[in-house]
Design an enzyme around this catalytic site. Structure first.
Site, PDB file in Angstrom:
ATOM      1  N   HIS A  72      -5.064  11.267  12.881  1.00  0.00           N
ATOM      2  CA  HIS A  72      -6.261  10.973  13.681  1.00  0.00           C
ATOM      3  C   HIS A  72      -5.945   9.893  14.727  1.00  0.00           C
ATOM      4  CE1 HIS A  72     -10.607  10.349  14.407  1.00  0.00           C
ATOM      5  NE2 HIS A  72     -10.239   9.083  14.562  1.00  0.00           N
ATOM      6  N   GLU A  73      -5.319   8.806  14.292  1.00  0.00           N
ATOM      7  CA  GLU A  73      -5.033   7.701  15.210  1.00  0.00           C
ATOM      8  C   GLU A  73      -4.025   8.099  16.291  1.00  0.00           C
ATOM      9  OE1 GLU A  73      -6.837   4.934  15.373  1.00  0.00           O
ATOM     10  OE2 GLU A  73      -7.979   5.699  13.675  1.00  0.00           O
TER      11      GLU A  73
END
Length: 130
Positions: free
Chosen positions: A80-81
């Site tokens: 996600h990051e």
């Protein structure tokens, strides 16, 4: 880190995460206090060049197993990051999309990209446009 590599499986010639040593051009990953357990798990800076994981969380590091109900899957959160480092935001993501704004303890569904994630990254970085 496996979280970055899921993005490299999307056909594009414009982004390629590679494991490197020290020096310029890499995205520093670090761990420190953010807001305590249960709040924000990780953050990517506005410049998209640093990722910080909350040290108050219990992180599951084994990519061969699923996390327990009280820990966070590092692979999933990192995926996600790293999407943020590629300039993706939460947008209109569905609950199972990697770029969805929230994540539950014990889940691993962010380990792979969904159709919407691949479509959005290909729109930002079309093959041959670099």
């Amino acid at each position: 880190i496996n979280g970055a590599l899921v993005w490299d499986n999307v056909p594009s010639q414009c982004h390629d995460f590679q494991r490197v040593g020290t020096g310029s051009g890499q995205i520093p990953l670090w761990q420190g206090a953010i807001d305590g357990a249960g709040g924000v798990y990780a953050i990517t800076t506005d410049a998209h060049n640093n990722i910080k994981f909350d040290s108050a969380e219990t992180w599951h590091l084994n990519v061969n197993t699923s996390p327990g109900g009280n820990s966070l899957d590092l692979w999933s959160i990192a995926a996600h990051e790293f999407g943020h480092t590629l300039s993706l935001n939460h947008g209109m993501a569905a609950p199972t999309d990697t770029m969805y704004a929230t994540y539950s303890y014990g889940q691993t569904y962010f380990r792979t990209l969904e159709f919407a994630d691949r479509t959005r990254i290909q729109a930002l970085y079309p093959t041959g446009s670099c």
